[in-house]
Write a protein that holds these residues in place. Structure first.
Motif, short mmCIF file in Angstrom:
data_model
loop_
_atom_site.label_atom_id
_atom_site.label_comp_id
_atom_site.label_asym_id
_atom_site.label_seq_id
_atom_site.Cartn_x
_atom_site.Cartn_y
_atom_site.Cartn_z
N GLU A 45 0.82 -1.12 0.06
CA GLU A 45 0.28 -0.03 -0.11
C GLU A 45 0.79 1.40 0.14
O GLU A 45 1.97 1.24 0.49
N LEU A 46 0.23 2.44 -0.51
CA LEU A 46 1.03 3.54 -0.44
C LEU A 46 1.11 4.23 0.83
O LEU A 46 0.27 3.95 1.72
N GLU A 47 1.97 4.84 1.21
CA GLU A 47 2.56 5.49 2.47
C GLU A 47 2.55 7.06 2.29
O GLU A 47 3.00 7.71 1.15
N LEU A 48 2.39 7.92 3.56
CA LEU A 48 2.68 9.08 3.61
C LEU A 48 4.11 9.24 4.23
O LEU A 48 4.71 8.22 4.93
N PRO A 49 4.92 10.24 3.92
CA PRO A 49 6.35 10.07 4.33
C PRO A 49 6.50 10.30 6.06
O PRO A 49 5.46 10.71 6.72
N GLY A 50 7.56 9.63 6.67
CA GLY A 50 7.65 9.35 8.09
C GLY A 50 8.06 7.88 8.33
O GLY A 50 8.36 7.28 7.56
N GLY A 51 8.13 7.90 9.58
CA GLY A 51 8.50 6.52 10.30
C GLY A 51 8.74 6.62 11.60
O GLY A 51 8.04 7.59 12.34
N TYR A 75 -6.86 10.79 -1.15
CA TYR A 75 -7.97 10.01 -0.55
C TYR A 75 -8.37 8.54 -1.23
O TYR A 75 -8.53 7.80 -0.53
N GLU A 76 -8.37 8.66 -2.58
CA GLU A 76 -8.75 7.59 -3.16
C GLU A 76 -7.51 6.44 -3.36
O GLU A 76 -7.85 5.35 -3.28
N ALA A 77 -6.28 7.04 -3.24
CA ALA A 77 -4.99 6.03 -3.33
C ALA A 77 -4.84 5.25 -2.01
O ALA A 77 -4.34 4.36 -1.97
N LEU A 78 -4.93 6.13 -0.99
CA LEU A 78 -4.46 5.58 0.28
C LEU A 78 -5.48 4.74 1.07
O LEU A 78 -6.63 4.63 0.48
N ASP A 79 -4.83 3.92 1.90
CA ASP A 79 -5.85 2.95 2.72
C ASP A 79 -6.61 3.96 3.64
O ASP A 79 -6.67 5.02 3.66
N THR A 80 -7.74 3.26 4.14
CA THR A 80 -8.77 4.05 4.94
C THR A 80 -8.16 4.97 6.16
O THR A 80 -8.46 5.86 6.43
N ARG A 81 -7.46 4.10 6.84
CA ARG A 81 -6.72 4.87 8.11
C ARG A 81 -5.98 6.05 7.73
O ARG A 81 -5.82 6.97 8.27
#
Length: 361
Positions: free
Chosen positions: A58-64, A145-151
């Motif tokens: 799944e796609l991610e937002l930057p960070g960790g 919003y369409e590309a990322l998972d629900t959370r």
């Protein structure tokens, strides 16, 4: 992300600390939530940076994960440098998201911060030095919003709502909580209000907020309107003298108008009567309420006493009403024209919406 307490020893206590080495070691070894930091990285067009990684489908937002004794801000800055070769300041906190224990058996607290907007040069310089990221895409919020998972979608929605409302979102497992100042759906808030589900603190936090300002309309002996040119924002658009009301310290609109005129023009003049109150609103942003006062006519001697704060204002001038279109945005021009009408009708204060007269009844 590590699921064990950091192995490095805790930092030495400051001089005079009451904590012994054994006490510090005890707390350093206690189980605690994992901590992560997420960046909402925006470009100059308001697009969101979304990543494809080598270790997740799944796609991610930057960070960790935050490591050892890092703060969330430090951890995010490190992750941005390691994954994207991006060295930019980590901005303000937008949201805090608490997740219950997952497959690793540890709860997680994620701090979500604004990063950017990046300049075109910063955005074009992004690379993937450690190989964890394989692709970076700029998506509109709706596309993200369409590309990322629900959370992640819920987290992103709440963070952007907090950004544009100037507030903060409180999330649990990505879901805005009833007392969250940002991110809670207005229909859900109304449902909770009607059900009597709010306590006083939660209700106050969740209610929409408005920004308030006070301005003063001055004219010269020929009827020209006094405008000031700001050193911030769009320099081609001029404003009336005035500014925000410091309501948090008890300032009222009339007092704010006098203070702003003194700070901006160097003139200590008591405002005259209230000419109009203007309400404006843009979806997703706080409403803006402006109180507009009559400053009267300034003679030539008063105009020569004007002194501008150079860090805030670049210039002033008087503008004939027929030429306001050249200098003022449409909404401000309508407010000025309405105030000139109210000035010619003593005793009448106008109620305006985006500069337009609100129909009575």
């Amino acid at each position: 992300m590590p699921d064990q307490p950091p192995s490095s020893p805790p930092p030495p206590p400051p001089p005079g600390s009451p904590y012994t080495d054994s006490v510090r070691a005890y707390y350093a070894a206690q189980p605690s939530p994992l901590v992560a930091a997420t960046g909402i990285v925006l470009d100059a067009r308001g697009r969101v940076l979304v990543l494809t990684t080598s270790y997740k489908a799944e796609l991610e937002l930057p960070g960790g994960g935050v490591e050892d004794t890092e703060t969330p801000e430090e951890g995010l800055a490190r992750e941005l440098k390691e994954e994207l070769d991006l060295s930019v300041p980590v901005g303000r906190l937008l949201a805090v998201d608490s997740r219950p224990p997952g497959p690793l058996g540890r709860s997680l607290v994620a701090h979500v911060h604004l990063v950017g907007p990046l300049t075109p040069e910063e955005a074009s310089a992004i690379s993937f030095p450690d190989g964890e990221v394989t692709e970076a895409r700029w998506l509109t919020p709706e596309e993200a919003y369409e590309a990322l998972d629900t959370r992640k979608t819920s987290r992103l929605r709440a963070a952007l709502a907090a950004l544009y409302s100037g507030s903060l979102a409180h999330l649990i497992d990505g879901v805005p909580q009833p007392g969250s100042p940002a991110g809670l759906d207005p229909a859900r808030r109304a449902e909770l209000e009607h059900a009597g589900a709010y306590d006083t603190a939660g209700h106050r936090a969740a209610r929409p907020k408005a920004l308030t300002a006070a301005s003063v309309l001055f004219t010269d002996s020929a009827g020209g309107v006094l405008l000031v040119r700001p050193a911030y924002g769009d320099p081609d658009h001029w404003n009336l003298p005035g500014g925000g009301i410091d309501s948090d310290v008890g300032e009222i609109p009339r007092t704010a108008a006098r203070r702003e005129v003194l700070e901006e023009l160097g003139l200590d003049l008591a405002p005259g009567r209230l000419l109009a109150v203007n309400w404006s609103h843009r979806s997703g942003y706080p409403a803006r309420v402006r109180f507009l006062y009559d400053g009267g006519t300034l003679d030539a001697a008063a105009l020569t006493r004007i002194r501008l704060p150079q860090t805030e204002l670049l210039a002033w001038r008087t503008v004939p009403p027929a030429e306001l279109r050249r200098f003022a945005r449409p909404a401000l021009r309508r407010q000025i024209e309405a105030c000139l009408t109210a000035r010619a009708n003593p005793g009448r204060t106008l109620e305006l919406h985006a500069g337009r007269l609100v129909a009575q009844g």
